[in-house]
Design an enzyme around this catalytic site. Structure first.
Site, PDB file in Angstrom:
ATOM      1  N   GLU A  28       7.079   1.269   4.479  1.00 32.24           N
ATOM      2  CA  GLU A  28       5.999   1.279   5.295  1.00 32.24           C
ATOM      3  C   GLU A  28       4.649   1.714   4.515  1.00 32.24           C
ATOM      4  O   GLU A  28       4.594   1.875   3.390  1.00 32.24           O
ATOM      5  CB  GLU A  28       5.980   2.025   5.971  1.00 32.24           C
ATOM      6  CG  GLU A  28       4.603   2.792   6.976  1.00 32.24           C
ATOM      7  CD  GLU A  28       4.271   4.740   7.004  1.00 32.24           C
ATOM      8  OE1 GLU A  28       5.050   4.822   7.112  1.00 32.24           O
ATOM      9  OE2 GLU A  28       4.492   4.623   8.095  1.00 32.24           O
TER      10      GLU A  28
ATOM     11  N   ASN B   1      -0.372   0.922  12.522  1.00 32.39           N
ATOM     12  CA  ASN B   1       0.160   1.041  11.480  1.00 32.39           C
ATOM     13  C   ASN B   1       1.445  -0.100  11.909  1.00 32.39           C
ATOM     14  O   ASN B   1       1.822   0.011  12.647  1.00 32.39           O
ATOM     15  CB  ASN B   1       0.938   2.255  10.900  1.00 32.39           C
ATOM     16  CG  ASN B   1       1.802   3.104  10.028  1.00 32.39           C
ATOM     17  OD1 ASN B   1       2.129   1.497   8.958  1.00 32.39           O
ATOM     18  ND2 ASN B   1       2.212   3.540   9.798  1.00 32.39           N
TER      19      ASN B   1
ATOM     20  N   LYS C 165       3.342   0.559  15.348  1.00 30.32           N
ATOM     21  CA  LYS C 165       4.068   1.759  15.061  1.00 30.32           C
ATOM     22  C   LYS C 165       3.827   2.114  16.293  1.00 30.32           C
ATOM     23  O   LYS C 165       2.602   2.840  17.001  1.00 30.32           O
ATOM     24  CB  LYS C 165       3.863   2.836  14.005  1.00 30.32           C
ATOM     25  CG  LYS C 165       4.375   3.932  13.895  1.00 30.32           C
ATOM     26  CD  LYS C 165       4.245   4.503  12.441  1.00 30.32           C
ATOM     27  CE  LYS C 165       5.150   5.856  12.337  1.00 30.32           C
ATOM     28  NZ  LYS C 165       4.614   6.743  10.677  1.00 30.32           N
TER      29      LYS C 165
ATOM     30  N   GLU D 224      -2.085  10.334  10.622  1.00 28.95           N
ATOM     31  CA  GLU D 224      -1.606   9.438  11.666  1.00 28.95           C
ATOM     32  C   GLU D 224      -2.452   8.480  12.896  1.00 28.95           C
ATOM     33  O   GLU D 224      -3.167   7.975  12.936  1.00 28.95           O
ATOM     34  CB  GLU D 224      -0.360   9.116  11.831  1.00 28.95           C
ATOM     35  CG  GLU D 224       0.358   7.927  10.255  1.00 28.95           C
ATOM     36  CD  GLU D 224       1.664   8.200  10.063  1.00 28.95           C
ATOM     37  OE1 GLU D 224       1.776   7.025  10.915  1.00 28.95           O
ATOM     38  OE2 GLU D 224       2.553   8.660   9.101  1.00 28.95           O
TER      39      GLU D 224
ATOM     40  N   CYS E 157       9.059   4.221  10.263  1.00 26.80           N
ATOM     41  CA  CYS E 157       9.123   5.604   9.483  1.00 26.80           C
ATOM     42  C   CYS E 157       9.614   6.628  10.371  1.00 26.80           C
ATOM     43  O   CYS E 157      10.568   6.555  11.106  1.00 26.80           O
ATOM     44  CB  CYS E 157       7.643   6.313   9.167  1.00 26.80           C
ATOM     45  SG  CYS E 157       8.185   7.632   7.728  1.00 26.80           S
TER      46      CYS E 157
ATOM     47  N   ASN F  35       7.266   6.548   4.277  1.00 24.37           N
ATOM     48  CA  ASN F  35       6.778   7.287   3.888  1.00 24.37           C
ATOM     49  C   ASN F  35       6.914   9.792   4.423  1.00 24.37           C
ATOM     50  O   ASN F  35       6.224   9.548   4.989  1.00 24.37           O
ATOM     51  CB  ASN F  35       4.987   7.402   3.908  1.00 24.37           C
ATOM     52  CG  ASN F  35       4.807   6.090   3.231  1.00 24.37           C
ATOM     53  OD1 ASN F  35       4.187   6.290   1.711  1.00 24.37           O
ATOM     54  ND2 ASN F  35       4.911   5.476   3.830  1.00 24.37           N
TER      55      ASN F  35
HETATM   56  N1  CDT Z   1       5.289   7.983   8.375  1.00 24.69           N
HETATM   57  C1  CDT Z   1       5.508   9.148   8.633  1.00 24.69           C
HETATM   58  O1  CDT Z   1       5.369   8.855  10.058  1.00 24.69           O
HETATM   59  N2  CDT Z   1       5.871  10.092   8.505  1.00 24.69           N
HETATM   60  C2  CDT Z   1       6.396  11.464   9.289  1.00 24.69           C
HETATM   61  C3  CDT Z   1       6.159  12.534   8.752  1.00 24.69           C
HETATM   62  C4  CDT Z   1       6.072  13.261   9.753  1.00 24.69           C
HETATM   63  S1  CDT Z   1       5.470  14.880   8.991  1.00 24.69           S
HETATM   64  C5  CDT Z   1       4.349  14.462  10.026  1.00 24.69           C
HETATM   65  C6  CDT Z   1       8.494  10.902   9.426  1.00 24.69           C
HETATM   66  O2  CDT Z   1       8.478  10.820  10.321  1.00 24.69           O
HETATM   67  O3  CDT Z   1       9.172  10.501   8.284  1.00 24.69           O
END
Ligand code: CDT
Length: 309
Positions: A47, A107, A123, A142, A168, A193
């Site tokens: 991502e 995204n 996303k 986000e 993600c 990420n």
């Molecule tokens: N990029 C992304 O979606 N990261 C989220 C972090 C969650 S914490 C707010 C994930 O689900 O891995």
């Protein structure tokens, strides 16, 4: 005809805020070359693979973040990746930030084969918050910088199989897998990420990796699909992102896993017929899934799969 596909997961180490797109693309081309030497037909990148994970920063004026977004794809910076992949006959998944001509921010991930974009996903599950939260060591904005995806979860025929994409946080939600599974998905790809700690709740840090694998392994098994999850990992401007990129087969078992938080290619030979087996036996929906008894109507059944190239 064999349905064996050699798949590469091209994990990226950190991309610092001052690293250029050109530099990130050069790193990806290097991983693509390595994938070619392993005979890969498909490579999955993370991502937001062209920039640092900028939602960790707050900007009152959201247009201050527009320089992290791509206004066209491919553009001059990304074209070397498209060209190298076309020359190597490798299809790829790429996550990036998309700014549309009419000003919408998504995204996004794309599926590229033979130099052409054959699939696009935006996303749907945008985690985090929309306003500055001064109690956190870093932000997860986000919801501030992106609009929720508006393309649903399509699937595409590519490299002899039926492919789907998520991004993600989507990997934590069962409906992500199930919607694509109802359309016959055989390989579900995610870039991610994920910070190594939950700054919104007192959760033990080790659960970050546990949940990362738990969700993808469960999603694979319960939907009879391969899952390829690929991280941007390592210490990005003081924020540690977990690695753990992996390839999961439809049994739910991990068949390849990254051991570093750096640029690292993982490779597995995926027999796509393994996904077919589950769909014809334990998870044969037509036979065993009695939705008339669930009391729900799934509007996603019966959607036709568009032909890829
Ligand atoms: N990029 C992304 O979606 N990261 C989220 C972090 C969650 S914490 C707010 C994930 O689900 O891995």
């Amino acid at each position: 005809m064999s349905r064996k596909l050699i798949v590469g997961g091209a994990q990226l180490g950190p991309i610092q805020p001052d690293e250029s797109r050109e530099s990130a693309v050069a790193r990806m081309v290097e991983l693509l070359r390595e994938a070619k030497s392993h005979g890969c037909g498909l490579v999955v990148f993370p991502e937001m693979a062209l920039s640092t994970f900028f939602p960790r920063y707050y900007a009152e004026d959201i247009t201050e973040m527009d320089h992290h977004f791509e206004r066209e794809m491919p553009n001059d910076a990304v074209r070397p990746l498209f060209e190298a992949a076309a020359e190597a006959d490798i299809a790829f998944y790429l996550g990036y930030c998309e700014l549309t001509p009419d000003g919408h921010h998504y995204n996004t991930s794309i599926l590229v084969d033979k130099g052409k974009i054959i699939g696009k996903y935006r996303k749907i599950h945008l985690p985090g918050h929309a306003e500055l939260d001064e109690n956190r060591p870093w932000q997860h904005l986000e919801k501030r910088y992106f609009e929720p995806g508006n393309l649903g979860w399509p699937v595409w025929r590519c490299k002899g199989g039926i492919m789907g994409m998520g991004l993600c946080n989507d990997r934590r939600w069962p409906e992500t897998y199930r919607v694509m599974s109802l359309k016959g998905v055989e390989m579900t790809m995610f870039g991610y990420n994920t910070p190594d700690r939950n700054t919104a709740a007192p959760e033990p840090n080790h659960l970050r990796m546990f949940h990362n694998h738990l969700t993808m392994q469960a999603g694979a098994y319960q939907n009879s699909t391969f899952v390829v999850g690929v991280a941007k990992a390592g210490l990005e401007d003081g924020c540690m992102l977990i690695g753990g990129s992996c390839i999961v087969q439809p049994s739910g078992e991990i068949i390849a896993q990254a051991s570093t938080v750096e640029d690292e290619l993982i490779v597995a030979t995926c027999d796509l017929d393994l996904a077919k087996m589950g769909k014809e036996t334990v998870f044969n929906y037509a036979k065993h899934r009695r939705i008339e008894h669930y009391g729900i109507i799934c509007s996603q059944t019966g959607v036709e799969i568009p032909e890829g190239v």
